[in-house]
Design a protein around this motif. Structure first.
Motif, short mmCIF file in Angstrom:
data_model
loop_
_atom_site.label_atom_id
_atom_site.label_comp_id
_atom_site.label_asym_id
_atom_site.label_seq_id
_atom_site.Cartn_x
_atom_site.Cartn_y
_atom_site.Cartn_z
N ALA A 277 33.50 32.26 38.75
CA ALA A 277 34.04 32.03 40.10
C ALA A 277 33.74 33.19 41.03
N VAL A 278 33.91 34.43 40.57
CA VAL A 278 33.65 35.56 41.47
C VAL A 278 32.16 35.75 41.72
N LEU A 279 31.34 35.41 40.76
CA LEU A 279 29.90 35.48 41.01
C LEU A 279 29.50 34.50 42.11
N ARG A 280 30.11 33.32 42.09
CA ARG A 280 29.80 32.34 43.14
C ARG A 280 30.31 32.81 44.50
N LEU A 281 31.53 33.35 44.55
CA LEU A 281 32.06 33.88 45.82
C LEU A 281 31.19 35.02 46.33
N ARG A 282 30.76 35.87 45.42
CA ARG A 282 29.94 37.00 45.81
C ARG A 282 28.63 36.55 46.46
N GLU A 283 28.04 35.50 45.88
CA GLU A 283 26.76 35.01 46.39
C GLU A 283 26.95 34.20 47.68
N GLU A 284 27.92 33.31 47.70
CA GLU A 284 28.08 32.41 48.85
C GLU A 284 28.58 33.12 50.10
N HIS A 285 29.35 34.20 49.91
CA HIS A 285 29.96 34.87 51.07
C HIS A 285 29.45 36.29 51.25
N ASP A 286 28.41 36.65 50.51
CA ASP A 286 27.84 37.99 50.61
C ASP A 286 28.93 39.07 50.49
N VAL A 287 29.76 38.91 49.48
CA VAL A 287 30.91 39.79 49.31
C VAL A 287 30.47 41.17 48.84
N ARG A 288 31.02 42.19 49.49
CA ARG A 288 30.84 43.57 49.03
C ARG A 288 32.15 44.04 48.44
N ALA A 289 32.08 44.74 47.32
CA ALA A 289 33.29 45.19 46.65
C ALA A 289 34.17 46.03 47.56
N ALA A 290 33.55 46.86 48.39
CA ALA A 290 34.32 47.75 49.27
C ALA A 290 35.16 46.98 50.29
N ASP A 291 34.80 45.72 50.56
CA ASP A 291 35.53 44.93 51.55
C ASP A 291 36.65 44.09 50.96
N ILE A 292 36.93 44.26 49.66
CA ILE A 292 37.99 43.51 49.01
C ILE A 292 39.26 44.35 48.96
N ARG A 293 40.35 43.77 49.48
CA ARG A 293 41.63 44.47 49.47
C ARG A 293 42.38 44.20 48.17
N SER A 294 42.38 42.97 47.72
CA SER A 294 43.11 42.62 46.49
C SER A 294 42.51 41.35 45.88
N ILE A 295 42.86 41.12 44.62
CA ILE A 295 42.37 39.96 43.86
C ILE A 295 43.56 39.27 43.22
N ARG A 296 43.57 37.95 43.34
CA ARG A 296 44.57 37.17 42.62
C ARG A 296 43.84 36.25 41.65
N ALA A 297 44.19 36.35 40.38
CA ALA A 297 43.57 35.53 39.34
C ALA A 297 44.64 34.64 38.73
N GLU A 298 44.57 33.35 39.02
CA GLU A 298 45.51 32.38 38.45
C GLU A 298 44.79 31.63 37.34
N THR A 299 45.45 31.54 36.20
CA THR A 299 44.75 31.01 35.03
C THR A 299 45.74 30.35 34.09
N PHE A 300 45.32 30.11 32.84
CA PHE A 300 46.22 29.53 31.86
C PHE A 300 46.97 30.64 31.12
N ALA A 301 47.85 30.27 30.21
CA ALA A 301 48.82 31.22 29.68
C ALA A 301 48.19 32.36 28.88
N VAL A 302 47.16 32.06 28.07
CA VAL A 302 46.67 33.07 27.14
C VAL A 302 46.11 34.31 27.84
N PRO A 303 45.16 34.19 28.79
CA PRO A 303 44.68 35.41 29.43
C PRO A 303 45.74 36.11 30.29
N ALA A 304 46.67 35.33 30.85
CA ALA A 304 47.75 35.96 31.61
C ALA A 304 48.62 36.82 30.72
N ARG A 305 48.75 36.40 29.47
CA ARG A 305 49.57 37.15 28.50
C ARG A 305 48.79 38.28 27.84
#
Length: 454
Positions: A277-305
């Motif tokens: 997902a982030v690779l696609r966002l990076r490519e589609e929106h020409d995202v630079r890491a320095a321009d990111i304030r925060s990240i929210r990752a919503e997922t299933f229970a196992v990786p959240a735990r």
């Protein structure tokens, strides 16, 4: 004997023939062997793997089975230990989402080592590989080890031991005994050690493969098992429930090898949909890491735990960290083995993004697991934009398969990176020749043949 399901499994392991395998199963087995060989060759360069091999050599290991570290040939159990440890060292080994484990890593190193010891043909190797994979995958599907345990070195050893017993010429009743001897010899593994980056995690697969080789040897030496320790261990000890029907369901009809997944990202499979997902966002929106304030990752229970730690103890722990793996991907534009170095993990920008990442369980996404392992990623940009992408499965899932070209690119990157371009091509050709019943020695010898320097 009461446990008829084990009789069915043992007969399958003994009686399967190459000519019984559909063409697509042979092709997938070949692809499994290519992928497993590539990750083993690459992982064998790791110092801890080389030191393990050196220790076994010093102890006097002797035999016909190749150590992928340096081409030494030693005892089959030792070679299985070294090569299985190597195969998971970079966290790039294939897996099976329904079994919830890396089935090929549990089966292939043991089968190859015993096939070399017994000097069987290429087709017999492929047949034993498929038999072991089918049994091991069903063992994983029949149970679910306790949440505090890592699956490596547990149920996969049962399928691998059956395949090794087949290669050793065991009749069905003896294969059954080998599985029941293997069951109580499986490991009590720690999931905590894996998430904390303890490299004993790699030895789960290595020691599990060695146990698979040793179980039929113990039977040859006169040791016996109970009538059904497979169901006892995985229904009462390592797990709380074992479904005997699932353990032998549609053997030889539904091929679990066709439902495996392959990996391109060198991190835990649980959150690889988020990497996509982030690779696609990076490519589609020409995202630079320095321009990111925060990240929210919503997922299933196992990786959240289990995978939400933003400050891992070391590089191996970083591969188990969703925040750090996302941050490395956003900074570097990829998530292969090259980004998992001490310097890149310690990059201040990576640390900033990992600290700014919130991982949470979305109940609706959790309902989709384990059929899907979804992630919704939202990037809060410094200019006020919110960029969101949702991926339900990771690239390489059976429903989103890697192309032959993508798998070949992975093979080339891993093998040529260690051996050189010409040996890489030679190794590929030697694996392709196995379906034509070529001997094994050209294949295994090519695993350590390096480019000649002018």
């Amino acid at each position: 004997m009461a446990a008829d399901y084990l009789d069915r499994i043992a007969r399958f392991a003994s009686e399967l023939r190459f000519d019984d395998l559909p063409a697509e199963v042979v092709e997938r087995a070949e692809r499994l062997l290519l992928d497993a060989t590539a990750v083993t060759v690459a992982g064998a360069a790791e110092p801890r793997v080389r030191q393990a091999a050196a220790m076994l050599r010093k102890r006097g290991s002797q035999g016909r089975s190749l150590f992928a570290t340096d081409g030494y040939r030693g005892d089959a159990a030792d070679a299985a230990l070294v090569n299985a440890t190597a195969s998971c060292a970079h966290v790039l080994d294939e897996g099976h989402k329904y079994a919830r484990g890396h089935v090929g890593t549990y089966v292939i190193p043991a089968v190859v080592a015993v096939a070399e010891e017994r000097e069987v043909s290429g087709r017999e190797l492929i047949t034993a590989l498929v038999a072991g994979y089918e049994i091991a995958a069903r063992m994983g599907m029949a149970c679910r080890v306790r949440e505090s345990m890592h699956p490596s070195g547990t149920w996969g050893t049962i399928g691998a031991s059956a395949a090794c017993a087949r290669l050793m010429g065991f009749a069905p009743d003896a294969i059954r005994v080998a599985m029941n001897v293997a069951a109580p010899l499986t490991l009590a593994t720690s999931w905590q050690a894996a998430t904390q980056g303890a490299t004993v995690r790699d030895l789960y697969s290595g020691q599990g493969a060695a146990n698979a080789v040793m179980a039929p040897r113990w039977v040859e030496a006169g040791f016996t098992g109970s009538d059904d320790d497979v169901a006892h261990i995985f229904g009462h000890v390592s797990a709380e429930r074992f479904d005997t029907d699932a353990a032998c369901s549609e053997l030889g009809q539904r091929w679990e090898v066709m439902r495996n997944y392959f990996k391109v990202h060198a991190c835990c499979r649980n959150f690889q949909s988020g990497i996509d997902a982030v690779l696609r966002l990076r490519e589609e929106h020409d995202v630079r890491a320095a321009d990111i304030r925060s990240i929210r990752a919503e997922t299933f229970a196992v990786p959240a735990r289990d995978n939400a730690e933003p400050k891992p103890a070391n590089v191996l722990a970083a591969k188990e960290s969703f925040p750090v793996s996302l941050a490395l991907t956003l900074v570097n534009g990829r998530c292969d083995q090259s980004v998992f170095t001490e310097a890149r993990v310690a990059d201040p920008e990576v640390a900033r993004l990992a600290a700014a990442c919130e991982v949470s369980c979305d109940p609706e996404l959790d309902k989709l697991a384990p059929e899907k392992r979804p992630s919704r990623i939202t990037l809060q940009m410094t200019d006020g934009r919110q960029l969101t992408a949702l991926d339900l499965v990771a690239l390489g899932d059976p429903s989103r398969p890697l192309s032959a070209a993508e798998l070949d690119a992975k093979f080339d990157q891993l093998v040529a990176g260690r051996l050189g371009a010409s040996p890489c091509q030679g190794l590929r050709q030697a694996i392709h020749a196995l379906r034509d019943d070529a001997p094994l020695s050209p294949f295994t010898s090519a695993m350590t043949e390096r480019e000649r320097q002018p």
